[in-house]
Design a protein around this motif. Structure first.
Motif, PDB file in Angstrom:
ATOM      1  N   LEU A   1      30.427  23.253   7.380  1.00 25.67           N
ATOM      2  CA  LEU A   1      29.995  21.860   7.381  1.00 25.67           C
ATOM      3  C   LEU A   1      30.149  21.358   8.801  1.00 25.67           C
ATOM      4  CD1 LEU A   1      31.601  20.426   4.107  1.00 25.67           C
ATOM      5  CD2 LEU A   1      29.208  21.064   4.480  1.00 25.67           C
ATOM      6  N   SER A   2      29.038  20.857   9.381  1.00 23.46           N
ATOM      7  CA  SER A   2      29.030  20.491  10.795  1.00 23.46           C
ATOM      8  C   SER A   2      28.621  19.038  10.984  1.00 23.46           C
ATOM      9  CB  SER A   2      28.060  21.384  11.577  1.00 23.46           C
ATOM     10  OG  SER A   2      28.399  22.752  11.421  1.00 23.46           O
ATOM     11  N   PHE A   3      29.321  18.362  11.883  1.00 22.01           N
ATOM     12  CA  PHE A   3      29.009  16.996  12.285  1.00 22.01           C
ATOM     13  C   PHE A   3      28.588  17.045  13.749  1.00 22.01           C
ATOM     14  CE2 PHE A   3      31.773  16.679   8.693  1.00 22.01           C
ATOM     15  CZ  PHE A   3      31.448  15.496   8.037  1.00 22.01           C
ATOM     16  N   VAL A   4      27.304  16.772  14.018  1.00 26.89           N
ATOM     17  CA  VAL A   4      26.752  16.885  15.369  1.00 26.89           C
ATOM     18  C   VAL A   4      26.262  15.514  15.807  1.00 26.89           C
ATOM     19  CG1 VAL A   4      25.053  18.009  16.840  1.00 26.89           C
ATOM     20  CG2 VAL A   4      26.066  19.269  14.921  1.00 26.89           C
ATOM     21  N   ASP A   5      26.739  15.053  16.948  1.00 25.13           N
ATOM     22  CA  ASP A   5      26.348  13.741  17.461  1.00 25.13           C
ATOM     23  C   ASP A   5      24.831  13.623  17.558  1.00 25.13           C
ATOM     24  OD1 ASP A   5      26.781  11.160  18.716  1.00 25.13           O
ATOM     25  OD2 ASP A   5      26.209  12.114  20.602  1.00 25.13           O
ATOM     26  N   GLY A   6      24.295  12.543  16.997  1.00 18.25           N
ATOM     27  CA  GLY A   6      22.864  12.279  17.081  1.00 18.25           C
ATOM     28  C   GLY A   6      22.040  12.935  15.999  1.00 18.25           C
ATOM     29  N   ALA A   7      22.657  13.754  15.142  1.00 16.66           N
ATOM     30  CA  ALA A   7      21.929  14.437  14.069  1.00 16.66           C
ATOM     31  C   ALA A   7      22.304  13.836  12.724  1.00 16.66           C
ATOM     32  CB  ALA A   7      22.238  15.932  14.075  1.00 16.66           C
ATOM     33  N   SER A   8      21.313  13.468  11.955  1.00 17.61           N
ATOM     34  CA  SER A   8      21.512  12.973  10.579  1.00 17.61           C
ATOM     35  C   SER A   8      22.472  11.793  10.514  1.00 17.61           C
ATOM     36  CB  SER A   8      22.013  14.103   9.676  1.00 17.61           C
ATOM     37  OG  SER A   8      21.122  15.187   9.681  1.00 17.61           O
ATOM     38  N   GLY A   9      22.376  10.910  11.485  1.00 23.11           N
ATOM     39  CA  GLY A   9      23.192   9.701  11.470  1.00 23.11           C
ATOM     40  C   GLY A   9      24.611   9.865  11.955  1.00 23.11           C
ATOM     41  N   VAL A  10      24.966  11.032  12.484  1.00 25.21           N
ATOM     42  CA  VAL A  10      26.329  11.271  12.975  1.00 25.21           C
ATOM     43  C   VAL A  10      26.512  10.648  14.351  1.00 25.21           C
ATOM     44  CG1 VAL A  10      27.970  13.045  13.722  1.00 25.21           C
ATOM     45  CG2 VAL A  10      26.627  13.377  11.635  1.00 25.21           C
ATOM     46  N   VAL A  11      27.651  10.003  14.544  1.00 29.63           N
ATOM     47  CA  VAL A  11      28.031   9.443  15.846  1.00 29.63           C
ATOM     48  C   VAL A  11      29.333  10.090  16.285  1.00 29.63           C
ATOM     49  CG1 VAL A  11      28.705   7.364  17.102  1.00 29.63           C
ATOM     50  CG2 VAL A  11      26.920   7.231  15.348  1.00 29.63           C
ATOM     51  N   LEU A  12      29.331  10.740  17.440  1.00 23.28           N
ATOM     52  CA  LEU A  12      30.549  11.314  18.037  1.00 23.28           C
ATOM     53  C   LEU A  12      30.483  11.108  19.548  1.00 23.28           C
ATOM     54  CD1 LEU A  12      31.024  14.716  16.122  1.00 23.28           C
ATOM     55  CD2 LEU A  12      32.577  12.766  16.052  1.00 23.28           C
ATOM     56  N   ASP A  13      30.299   9.870  19.958  1.00 17.92           N
ATOM     57  CA  ASP A  13      30.155   9.572  21.384  1.00 17.92           C
ATOM     58  C   ASP A  13      31.150   8.492  21.785  1.00 17.92           C
ATOM     59  OD1 ASP A  13      29.076   7.232  20.348  1.00 17.92           O
ATOM     60  OD2 ASP A  13      26.997   7.795  20.773  1.00 17.92           O
ATOM     61  N   ASP A  14      30.851   7.744  22.835  1.00 14.82           N
ATOM     62  CA  ASP A  14      31.787   6.735  23.312  1.00 14.82           C
ATOM     63  C   ASP A  14      31.742   5.438  22.518  1.00 14.82           C
ATOM     64  OD1 ASP A  14      29.347   5.788  24.171  1.00 14.82           O
ATOM     65  OD2 ASP A  14      29.884   5.675  26.288  1.00 14.82           O
ATOM     66  N   THR A  15      31.022   5.440  21.379  1.00 15.95           N
ATOM     67  CA  THR A  15      31.025   4.258  20.516  1.00 15.95           C
ATOM     68  C   THR A  15      32.432   3.959  20.023  1.00 15.95           C
ATOM     69  OG1 THR A  15      28.770   4.753  19.777  1.00 15.95           O
ATOM     70  CG2 THR A  15      30.049   3.238  18.411  1.00 15.95           C
ATOM     71  N   TYR A  16      33.205   5.013  19.739  1.00 17.06           N
ATOM     72  CA  TYR A  16      34.570   4.860  19.237  1.00 17.06           C
ATOM     73  C   TYR A  16      35.526   5.715  20.064  1.00 17.06           C
ATOM     74  CZ  TYR A  16      32.031   3.050  15.211  1.00 17.06           C
ATOM     75  OH  TYR A  16      31.186   2.327  14.406  1.00 17.06           O
ATOM     76  N   LYS A  17      36.752   5.203  20.226  1.00 16.97           N
ATOM     77  CA  LYS A  17      37.794   5.949  20.943  1.00 16.97           C
ATOM     78  C   LYS A  17      38.526   6.933  20.043  1.00 16.97           C
ATOM     79  CE  LYS A  17      37.661   4.136  25.126  1.00 16.97           C
ATOM     80  NZ  LYS A  17      37.416   4.938  26.340  1.00 16.97           N
ATOM     81  N   GLU A  18      38.476   6.684  18.722  1.00 15.48           N
ATOM     82  CA  GLU A  18      39.124   7.579  17.765  1.00 15.48           C
ATOM     83  C   GLU A  18      38.161   7.874  16.624  1.00 15.48           C
ATOM     84  OE1 GLU A  18      42.989   7.803  14.722  1.00 15.48           O
ATOM     85  OE2 GLU A  18      42.754   6.098  16.081  1.00 15.48           O
ATOM     86  N   TYR A  19      38.113   9.131  16.226  1.00 15.71           N
ATOM     87  CA  TYR A  19      37.319   9.542  15.068  1.00 15.71           C
ATOM     88  C   TYR A  19      38.264  10.173  14.048  1.00 15.71           C
ATOM     89  CZ  TYR A  19      33.059   8.621  17.641  1.00 15.71           C
ATOM     90  OH  TYR A  19      32.041   7.996  18.324  1.00 15.71           O
ATOM     91  N   VAL A  20      38.076   9.808  12.775  1.00 18.93           N
ATOM     92  CA  VAL A  20      38.930  10.306  11.701  1.00 18.93           C
ATOM     93  C   VAL A  20      38.068  10.978  10.636  1.00 18.93           C
ATOM     94  CG1 VAL A  20      40.583   9.695   9.899  1.00 18.93           C
ATOM     95  CG2 VAL A  20      40.651   8.512  12.096  1.00 18.93           C
ATOM     96  N   PHE A  21      38.430  12.208  10.286  1.00 17.76           N
ATOM     97  CA  PHE A  21      37.822  12.906   9.160  1.00 17.76           C
ATOM     98  C   PHE A  21      38.782  12.846   7.980  1.00 17.76           C
ATOM     99  CE2 PHE A  21      35.772  14.861  12.818  1.00 17.76           C
ATOM    100  CZ  PHE A  21      34.448  14.963  12.413  1.00 17.76           C
ATOM    101  N   THR A  22      38.268  12.523   6.803  1.00 17.77           N
ATOM    102  CA  THR A  22      39.072  12.594   5.585  1.00 17.77           C
ATOM    103  C   THR A  22      38.548  13.729   4.722  1.00 17.77           C
ATOM    104  OG1 THR A  22      37.686  11.024   4.342  1.00 17.77           O
ATOM    105  CG2 THR A  22      39.523  10.111   5.643  1.00 17.77           C
TER     106      THR A  22
END
Length: 204
Positions: free
Chosen positions: A38-59
């Protein structure tokens, strides 16, 4: 009833006042169904992993392996998921107790730490594949878009171990690079992720 400190209202009617803490924003949910990865890629399918947030949390909710005694792992990418091989240094320990109240231990997990390793990082190990066995918890990653600092992470997961143990895993470390991380991938060390939900949130 509100919470007031030094003349400033912090909480009022259950809501935090402006300027106190950040909000947690839901970004993306992936549901496993016999999934190899299962992959989360910035810019793909609504995923954000950029400087929008300082912390990212996966549950992680009821992560269930196809194979018994599986290790649940993750890795990071700096090239939009073409390679998941970020160099990492980490530490891991666990607390355990068996259903029959035997085999209790608090132990450092040398087998799950990395020392400048590029392989996948284990964040919980030995999950059983019986119908009622699974793992749940969280993974936090900090300042992924930084081109100055390393990428710190902290994982805290609880599992129903294949040997009928309750085991809580604590793993932390850093991706030792100063390139922006733009993708995260999850998998088992053997077999598929049979079932379970992974949700991504951003914290302002």
């Amino acid at each position: 009833m509100g919470l007031i400190s030094n003349g400033s209202t912090i909480f009022d009617a259950g809501a935090m006042s402006a300027g106190f803490g950040g909000s947690m924003t839901f970004i993306k949910k992936l549901t496993a169904s016999g999934s190899g990865t299962l992959s989360f890629v910035d810019g793909a399918s609504g995923v954000v992993l950029d400087d929008t947030y300082k912390e990212y949390v996966f549950t992680f909710k009821d992560i269930h392996p196809a194979n018994d005694d599986a290790l649940f792992q993750f890795n990071m990418s700096i090239d939009a998921g073409s390679n998941y091989n970020v160099t990492k240094t980490s530490t891991s320990f666990r607390a355990r107790n068996n259903e029959n109240d035997s085999g209790t231990a608090l132990e450092y997990r040398t087998a799950e730490d990395l020392a400048q390793g590029t392989g996948f990082q284990t964040i919980v190990g030995g999950i059983g594949n019986d119908n009622d066995q699974s793992a749940a918890g969280t993974l936090s990653l900090f300042n992924l878009s930084s081109t100055t600092f390393v990428k710190h992470f902290i994982a805290n997961l609880q599992e129903y171990h294949e040997g009928n143990y309750s085991i809580q895993y604590f793993t932390a470390g850093y991706g030792n690079n100063t390139s922006a991380v733009d993708a995260i991938q999850f998998k088992m060390n053997s077999g598929n992720i049979d079932a379970g939900d992974i949700c991504l949130y951003g914290i302002a």
